[in-house]
Scaffold this active site. Structure first.
Site, PDB file in Angstrom:
ATOM      1  N   ASP A 323       0.716  -1.186   0.063  1.00 27.03           N
ATOM      2  CA  ASP A 323      -0.164  -0.056  -0.018  1.00 27.03           C
ATOM      3  C   ASP A 323       0.829   1.436  -0.113  1.00 27.03           C
ATOM      4  OD1 ASP A 323      -2.585  -0.890  -0.108  1.00 27.03           O
ATOM      5  OD2 ASP A 323      -2.690  -1.638   1.660  1.00 27.03           O
ATOM      6  N   TYR A 408     -10.211  -0.229   1.994  1.00 22.67           N
ATOM      7  CA  TYR A 408      -9.795  -0.551   3.434  1.00 22.67           C
ATOM      8  C   TYR A 408      -9.272   0.808   3.835  1.00 22.67           C
ATOM      9  CZ  TYR A 408      -9.128  -4.669   6.124  1.00 22.67           C
ATOM     10  OH  TYR A 408      -9.120  -5.603   7.251  1.00 22.67           O
TER      11      TYR A 408
END
Lengths: 733, 733
Positions: A323, A408
């Protein structure tokens, strides 16, 4: 620009200037597509004397402000460094990055989705799904986790398919994963349409390694029994449970304002002094962290995170997100909202990014919030002879940033304590990534061994979150070592032992001692709570006056499972940091100290999975750095036979970096759906024989006069109270 | 008395009545010395139907109120049960406790200290110490940790010696440990004077096993170089650092009052309902804990704690405190002070104890506080397509109690979450127990392998804190099981494998699955984060509608080292619970259900080191219960050869109890001196596939309108802000 501190992120004006410099530098400015313009942090070797002078009250000349630019120039992905000094504006380095891929961002994802949905082949497959009336199809691009089966030289993107059953674009489309997956080329052509395994057999989707091949299998028709309620979270939507009305307002006020003082990016709070930074990749960073005038850390940051999914069925092994490297914690940072993300007296920091390919600066307001919280009792003692108590309350300074990585959310917080403790907390929230699962004849989800079925037709696959906190220590200086302690029982006395020591030292079998071992060389290490193994960063040259031991700061790790993927897998090769919980490396100082264009780049060894993680092939992470140096050292030793061998690999009394890999093996709960209550992970750093005594000893004792709390009367009508009105003593002393 | 709920602690009037009943029962009331009068909780078998009816809205007849009395009657330590029903007042059981010893309390400690200091032999030894002028000697009694070298049938007390150098009785005398230790008989005669090891040699103090022997060794003269400053904490004392003035006030207000409703000992908050109890031994207890109408736990309490010290030199192996069994968490509970121990809108609960040997009730005000805190973000998601965020804040209900065990403080908190999570936190604070250590020729502390030298002449010995949380579950009912999950990598595919399954299931080596295993029998279990081992209490008869798995609540353990003392040591024998991190036992239901005087006592198997820990000899703890039943089962099986074997030891689908042992190996830091900043240990309980979905989904999204936060302007004058006033969006939706 000289008003900026060397650690300050680039301002909007600096970003603008950097883009202009690069445009001037190139003949045809229209061919430059900017990807990132960020601060090139000055070399540490230059910053150490700068900071020493600064903290001595001098006004040293700061190193030149330099911007690092990532851009596609005439199609070639290239990195530049640009000096922002007005007198000598110019490009000081230009480094082509063949075979490397840039991070993806929201604009790219939108283009990918549009191209994907416009593709006739995709439309044909969507039609074959026979979706319910009113369905809106959503395609969600993901970076492509390398699987070794495809050429990595071109950027590939996956699109996963969902639908929503309402007009409201805030509907939770993850509640309806569809049996479709598309692979797109770097120029956003659909090169393959895949169908997804959704049975409980090991129904792998086979795939040839040839690119450009178009699947001709027809989509399985959508099972309308999967339509359901209960998967929405957004408050304007129907079918939501009515919000509870029981929670009464709760206000935090600081009538004299907060206890912190902010000057630009410098924060002073209680005895702490540090600087906060922000960049597109790591998001929030901390610099030059000191307590009571003593240096603790040169730099703290989340350096990478890896989220591999555990479903082995093709194409799921490609779900493996870096990420930070792929998406950028700064690029994904939320604009925090007052009273929502943050409660009380809030100071915000804005972030500056590049707004698009043209290189215009973009301000993202409120990417970091800074505020105080009360954390209960800090220390207390009651003298049982006098009944007198002294109690202090723990005030904590919080620095918080929140990122959204598609479905998320991650909340990253640093917590500064008055007792010189520093905690780093990650909260995982948001929406689970989902995949389709079949229903059985009774309309119930079939059971799949790789995930949790959280709603009809919705599989939430098992996955791991593996974070890597980079700790660049400066514990009373930069020559530090890593010391491992364990606690071990003394052997029980054995009266029959020939060695009298063994027969006499532990007559009652209750004794224990600590062992200590310096980590001599760069390596990866594991946790072991069964031996109370601890990791302390020490300065061997500075001894505590009472304990006689080197002053230190201890890592309080978060106990969690390391990477589950097989050692030979692409996951393991790419996310080397995920193999061990603790890593020790030497800081890779260059040969010259204050030169931006020498061979050494200050981003070398900053990112434990390598600088370019997008479709990375591995071999560039923390384990490879260590292995490379070991090999080099061995070659050097072999080359200089019989001369004295240098201790080049030695990682003691030198500038070290300590890395902590932690996270969670997240096998979802039904309670994590449709939006997940935060799962917390907390790492601590605490002084151990660093300060002469409790550094919070001077926190004033708590008093009601100051804290103005209120007594709640209860509905207790039983008449059992005798003689006392139930009011607490007003203060402790 | 019928207005009391069966779980409510005894009121002052009930305590008074119980004492009167016992006095009437005995001919000579002056011979009764009361030690404890506490609620005898009704048998669980009677309470289960009572609670079922109560929660169905009925008004069942409560079981009789019964008091449990511990008292010395004519010198004999005896336990009584006394029925408090007005119609049938009377003693319903009387159980002599030969060889058992009562807990000690403050009054006893004061008498012990006085007797000790008045002893001519002690005075002679104190004189020989040649203490500095102005020194006041302090003797601190400790319960005697069994060492097997002495008769355990009589109560023995140790006294440790310290001094203070100021008139102020709140001076920290632990800063001056003296080279003296006294052993006292049950009638408070000094039976032995010992000198303490204080060198770095293994200078054990030898001791004969004969009691009554008086040591004639002369005290080592006090080393005046040990006088120092910097070890005080109490704010009225001199030589303290000036309190910091940087911490600005921080107020918590709830304009509409708190969100909880208290009715007697019943607390309703958000979707939680439970009852809070309090007794002299465990302190705070929780009963009948439900969320959203569903039963979770019958009872939660800290059941015992053990603090063994790791210095093997005589007499230190006797330092081994069972703070609940020996001292009583209720007896040691602090009266919490508004604005000091508790911030915000505070509801207090008082505790009732016996005030002294006469049995008069004593109210200890404010032993438990109940209040709310804000705990940051509870859940959040931003739809990256719309930019719309929904964020909720986590409101948490805290129940806190604080105990003082001589030098040390423990803060025990339950935290109730809106997402049905429940956390139990222990904070260790207070003052380290100290021992003398010699100075070398340079006036520096010598190094001792069994502790940390925190000030001149002050050794803080290594020790462990081992807590045992007793979890009596009722997960959707009382027939529960314990399920152990682990996460394991799938084997990498092996194309050469003869088994095609191995060659095909995990082509990329990234797959993992969970294993699950029911714990079939009573046993002790260990933690293993490397396999992501989890422990879930499940109800096998209730399945989750989507996951298809049994509904459950998961223990989120605190990873810590178990007991370091050797398995054969007295420590290990006495603190059986400290061997393993997790224990499973069957609830020991008696044969009859509603009868207070049957063989079964409701305190059977409540305390994992046994009911009477004072000088206990071991063999009465949790491991022994399990071992005893295994032996019994084997004998029964042996006795009924060739008939079908009953699964009597089976611990599935039955009324189970789960115990979690956790704590810390506390090798003190210099920063823990002179008063220790809290060390936190946190255990969690979380629903896992218990609720249909996120039970906090209906928490209303946060708004600035409701939360009224304030923006802090900074001193940033760099002019870098462009076009935006830095104000956050006012609310999220």
């Amino acid at each position: 620009m000289t008003s900026q501190h060397p650690f300050d992120p680039l301002t909007g004006k600096e970003i603008q200037l950097a883009a202009e410099i690069l445009r001037k530098h190139h003949a045809n400015p229209t061919d430059i597509l900017f990807r990132a313009i960020t601060l090139s942090e000055p070399p540490k070797a230059a910053m150490i004397p700068f900071l020493d002078q600064e903290h001595a009250g001098e006004h040293p000349k700061p190193p030149a402000r330099v911007a690092r630019i990532l851009a596609h120039v005439n199609g070639a992905f290239t990195e530049f460094k640009v000096k922002l000094d007005k007198d000598s504006q110019g490009v000081i380095s230009e480094k082509p990055l063949p075979g490397r891929h840039s991070h993806i961002d929201g604009a790219y994802m939108r283009r990918a989705e549009q191209a994907c949905l416009a593709d006739p082949g995709v439309q044909e497959q969507v039609a074959a799904l026979k979706l319910p009336k009113g369905a809106t199809v959503v395609a969600e691009p993901w970076s492509y986790g390398t699987d070794g089966m495809n050429d990595m030289s071109q950027l590939v993107t996956m699109c996963w398919f969902y639908m929503r059953m309402t007009e409201d674009p805030d509907a939770n489309y993850y509640a309806y994963p569809l049996d479709l997956c598309v692979k797109m080329s770097h120029d956003l052509r659909v090169v393959k349409i895949l169908h997804l395994p959704s049975g409980n057999q090991h129904d792998r989707v086979t795939e040839s390694t040839a690119t450009g091949e178009r699947s001709t299998t027809t989509s399985k028709e959508y099972d309308h029994r999967k339509l359901h309620t209960g998967s929405e979270y957004y408050p304007t939507l129907n079918n939501l449970p009515p919000p509870r009305t029981t929670t009464q307002p709760y206000h935090v006020t600081q009538p004299h304002g907060p206890s912190f003082v902010v000057d630009g990016h410098k924060i002073a709070w209680e005895k702490w002094h540090f600087r906060v930074g922000f960049n597109y990749r790591e998001g929030m960073t901390l610099h030059d962290i000191r307590f009571d005038g003593r240096s603790l850390f040169y730099r703290l940051s989340l350096a990478e995170m890896f989220v591999p999914y555990g479903d082995p069925r093709t194409p799921y092994p490609r779900k493996a997100a870096f990420d930070l490297g792929n998406d950028g914690a700064g690029l994904c940072a939320n604009s925090l909202a007052l009273g929502c993300d943050c409660l009380g007296c809030i100071k915000y920091f804005d972030g500056w990014l590049v707004g698009g390919p043209s290189g215009l600066p973009l301000k993202v307001p409120n990417v970091i919030c800074c505020h105080e919280i009360d954390d209960g009792i800090l220390w207390k003692h009651t003298n049982f002879r006098t009944g007198n108590a002294a109690v202090t309350r723990s005030r904590v300074l919080v620095l918080q940033t929140v990122i959204t990585a598609s479905n998320y959310e991650y909340i990253f917080c640093f917590y500064f304590g008055q007792d010189a403790s520093l905690h780093y907390e990650v909260r995982a929230t948001g929406i689970l990534s989902t995949a389709p699962v079949d229903l059985d004849a009774h309309g119930r989800n079939i059971s799949v061994p790789y995930g949790t079925t959280v709603a009809p037709g919705v599989l939430a696959p098992f996955h791991q979150h593996l974070f890597c906190l980079r700790i660049d220590p400066a514990v009373d200086g930069h020559a530090n070592s890593l010391l491992v302690h364990e606690s071990h029982a003394l052997p029980a006395d054995d009266p029959t032992a020939p060695d009298p020591a063994l027969a006499q030292n532990n007559p009652h079998g209750v004794g224990y001692v600590t062992t200590q071992q310096y980590v001599e060389d760069e390596t990866g290490l594991d946790l072991d709570f069964t031996t109370n193994r601890t990791f302390t960063i020490v300065n061997e040259a500075r001894r505590h006056p009472f304990t006689g031991t080197p002053v230190g700061f201890r890592l309080m790790p978060w106990y969690s499972q390391t990477l589950l993927a097989q050692p030979g897998s692409w996951h393991a090769k790419r996310a080397e940091f995920a193999r061990h919980a603790v890593w020790l490396t030497r800081y890779p100082h260059g040969s010259s100290s204050d030169n931006h264009d020498d061979e050494r780049d200050e981003l070398d060894e900053m990112f434990p999975a390598g600088r370019f993680t997008m479709q990375s092939a591995g071999g560039e992470g923390i384990a490879s750095w260590i292995e490379g140096r070991k090999k080099q050292k061995k070659q050097e030793e072999d080359g200089q036979e019989s001369t004295e061998k240098e201790e080049k690999g030695n990682a003691r009394n030198t500038d070290i970096v300590v890395w902590h890999t932690f996270g969670s093996t997240h096998n979802p709960r039904a309670e994590d759906w449709p939006v997940m209550p935060v799962e917390k992970m907390v790492v601590g750093l605490k002084p151990v024989n660093f300060f002469e005594r409790n550094p919070a000893l001077d926190v004033p004792v708590a008093t009601q006069e100051r804290n103005r709390s209120v007594l709640v009367d209860d509905a207790d009508a039983s008449g059992m109270r005798e003689g006392d009105n139930g009011k607490g003593k007003e203060c402790c002393v």
